[in-house]
Design an enzyme around this catalytic site. Structure first.
Site, short mmCIF file in Angstrom:
data_model
loop_
_atom_site.label_atom_id
_atom_site.label_comp_id
_atom_site.label_asym_id
_atom_site.label_seq_id
_atom_site.Cartn_x
_atom_site.Cartn_y
_atom_site.Cartn_z
N GLY A 1 0.82 -1.07 0.16
CA GLY A 1 -0.12 -0.03 0.05
C GLY A 1 0.90 1.43 -0.06
CB CYS B 1 5.38 -3.93 0.24
SG CYS B 1 6.29 -2.31 -0.22
CE1 TYR B 2 1.08 1.21 5.50
CE2 TYR B 2 -0.60 -0.94 5.68
CZ TYR B 2 -0.02 0.36 6.22
OH TYR B 2 -0.77 1.17 7.10
CG HIS C 1 5.40 -5.52 -4.51
ND1 HIS C 1 4.05 -5.15 -4.05
CD2 HIS C 1 6.08 -4.41 -4.26
CE1 HIS C 1 3.86 -4.02 -3.55
NE2 HIS C 1 5.35 -3.48 -3.45
CD GLU D 1 2.86 -8.23 -5.55
OE1 GLU D 1 2.13 -7.22 -5.34
OE2 GLU D 1 3.33 -9.05 -4.85
N GLY E 1 -25.13 -11.27 -25.77
CA GLY E 1 -24.38 -12.47 -26.71
C GLY E 1 -22.87 -12.41 -26.79
N GLY E 2 -22.51 -11.55 -25.73
CA GLY E 2 -21.10 -11.45 -25.42
C GLY E 2 -20.76 -12.64 -24.69
CB VAL E 3 -17.25 -13.83 -23.08
CG1 VAL E 3 -16.84 -14.72 -22.34
CG2 VAL E 3 -16.52 -13.86 -24.61
CG ASP E 4 -18.48 -11.23 -19.11
OD1 ASP E 4 -17.53 -12.10 -19.14
OD2 ASP E 4 -18.16 -9.98 -19.08
CB SER E 5 -24.60 -11.84 -21.48
OG SER E 5 -24.28 -11.77 -22.80
CB SER E 6 -22.79 -16.24 -24.09
OG SER E 6 -23.04 -15.46 -25.14
CE LYS F 1 -14.28 -10.46 -20.29
NZ LYS F 1 -15.80 -10.44 -20.54
#
Length: 514
Positions: free
Chosen positions: A54, A81-82, A170, A172, A226-231, A370
């Site tokens: 942070g 770190c923090y 860090h 990560e 019709g997108g990835v998420d809603s499909s 995603k």
């Protein structure tokens, strides 16, 4: 998700990388506010805790802190770190501003004491990534130094009896060359996890969770784009609830070229879903008239979607839920509930809904990134052409038209965007790009076309590569292809006489312009 790592948020710019790194190692991780109560932390059921980095200094009066009882739970804890400095301070150590602040690459020195975090790693001269202006100058009782750098006397520390560990760097980020191995050692050797985070098991748990959350007689309405998420949402809910899910495709007039026709054909011919298309484009245009502020656009669109859905279920008392394809990046960018993190922008999924809406919100994808949504889609049997489709924002072209949204602006942008995507597909690079789209700018430029002077619109092209959409880099096109795309857009789209290409990464920019 019997194995879970709780990441407490102190505002680090790298928080999402911590989550992604841990999940990539087969353990579910989630970011939560640093001010959770000790009872909330106990009830989470974590296998271990990570204290994030942070921007604050632990000795500041308003520095974010933590209930000190966390350190008495008997759980493995990793401070980064923090988070490390807070751990040291909480145990009686001393933290001061560094004489030589470290930002960027640093090299670890010889190991002073063996440590399970560094098992299997050649520590000396191992590169790590630093980003700190404070350092621990005196260790608390029970802790020992594992290694140092030239400028930081306590770079890795441990209390092996309590299973408490601290990293001043860090792990990560990719610049910490052994960072993933350190995190894996924390998960496997210290937290004793077994890499159970797999999409097949997540699917099974999600189905059970949905069934418990939605009443046995309740029905769900889903805005299917019709997108990835809603499909993925549609197939997930259909598998959990069957015919109780009603999929409504709202054509808001803010979609890609001929999107309404394509989506209706795709879902009526390929899936046995309860599907209805509603043309509400004129309603959205009217509501957005004269509006230029992007946050106001999002809220108007969110409210108008609910208005359409309310009308659709007005005579159906058993419809209790509105399902949305909210995913984890939407949640993180739209809310500041995670301790010290800041709101970047509201997404219509999470920030643009009216408080007095009649339906309860169902968001079964809100824990997933995603790429994890795509993996879930594969488990559900979604065809590859759906899984690999580029994302399209919920507010649609409204956040790709910088300025007022009008039917004419949508028409111009639709055509330019369609040419851009077609040329990418024809070049065979569509799957190399995570997201590509055109943006209509609120400026006009002088041009010469034929023998005449023009004064027309400018369109910006945007294409990025990313794995999780939390960070992204701009795609390096072949210059000849970009030139060809520009020529076709200007030649085929009346109203555009200039094309520019956006070479901004995320951060500092966001992927969408608004």
């Amino acid at each position: 998700m019997k194995e879970k790592i709780l990441v407490l948020d102190f505002g680090s710019q790298y928080n999402q990388l911590i989550i992604r790194s841990i999940r990539n190692l087969g353990v579910f991780a989630e970011l939560k506010p640093s001010n959770l109560t000790i009872e909330e932390i106990k009830s989470y059921g974590a296998s271990g805790i990570v204290l994030s980095g942070g921007p604050a200094s632990v000795y500041d009066d308003d520095a974010p802190s933590i209930d000190p009882e966390v350190f008495n739970l008997g759980l493995p804890i990793l401070g980064i770190c923090y988070g490390m400095q807070l751990m040291m301070q909480s145990h009686g150590g001393v933290i001061k501003a560094s004489d030589s602040r470290e930002y960027g690459k640093a090299l670890l020195e010889k190991m002073q004491n063996p440590c399970p975090l560094t098992e299997g790693i050649e520590l000396e001269n191992s590169q790590v990534w630093m980003s700190h202006g404070d350092s621990v100058t005196e260790l608390p009782k029970g802790f020992e130094c594992v290694t140092t750098t030239e400028n930081t006397p306590f770079t890795i520390v441990q209390n092996s009896d309590k299973h408490h560990y601290g990293l001043q760097f860090h792990p990560e980020v990719v610049h910490s060359l052994n960072g993933q191995q350190i995190l894996e050692n924390f998960l496997r050797k210290i937290c004793k996890t077994e890499a159970q985070w797999q999409m097949k098991s997540y699917l099974e748990e999600s189905l059970e969770k949905i069934k418990k959350q939605v009443g046995p007689e309740d029905k769900v309405i889903l805005g299917l784009s019709g997108g990835v998420d809603s499909s993925v949402m549609a197939l997930l809910l259909d598998k959990a609830l069957g015919s109780r899910v009603r999929c409504v495709f709202v054509d808001n007039g803010l979609l890609r070229l001929d999107e309404g026709i394509k989506v209706e054909k795709m879902f009526t011919e390929n899936f046995n879903l309860n599907f209805k298309r509603v043309d509400a484009s004129q309603l959205f245009y009217t509501k957005l008239a004269g509006v230029t502020d992007p946050e106001e656009k999002r809220k108007i669109i969110g409210n108008t979607f609910i208005e359409v859905f309310d009308n659709e279920v007005a005579n159906e008392n058993d419809v209790k839920w509105l399902a949305q394809g909210t995913i984890y990046p939407d949640v993180i960018e739209s809310t500041s509930t995670h301790g010290a993190s800041v709101t970047i922008k509201s997404h219509h999924n999470v920030g643009g809904l009216p408080e007095d809406m009649k339906l309860s919100v169902l968001e079964p994808l809100r824990e997933l990134f995603k790429d994890e949504v795509r993996a879930l889609g594969k488990e559900l049997g979604l065809p590859a052409e759906f899984i690999n489709r580029h994302p399209f924002p919920g507010p649609g072209l409204a956040v790709r038209i910088v300025g007022e949204v009008t039917p004419e602006a949508c028409k111009i942008l639709c055509k330019a965007d369609d040419i851009f995507l077609r040329e990418i597909i024809n070049a065979g690079i569509y799957n190399d790009i995570a997201q590509a789209f055109a943006v209509l700018l609120p400026i006009k430029s002088v041009g010469v076309m034929g023998d005449g002077r023009t004064y027309e619109n400018v369109v910006a092209l945007r294409a990025v590569t990313t794995t999780d959409f939390m960070t992204a880099d701009w795609y390096r096109f072949d210059p000849d292809l970009l030139s060809s795309i520009s020529s076709k857009i200007i030649g085929e789209v009346k109203g555009i006489n200039r094309v520019v290409y956006d070479i901004t990464s995320k951060p500092p920019g966001t992927i969408e312009w608004e």
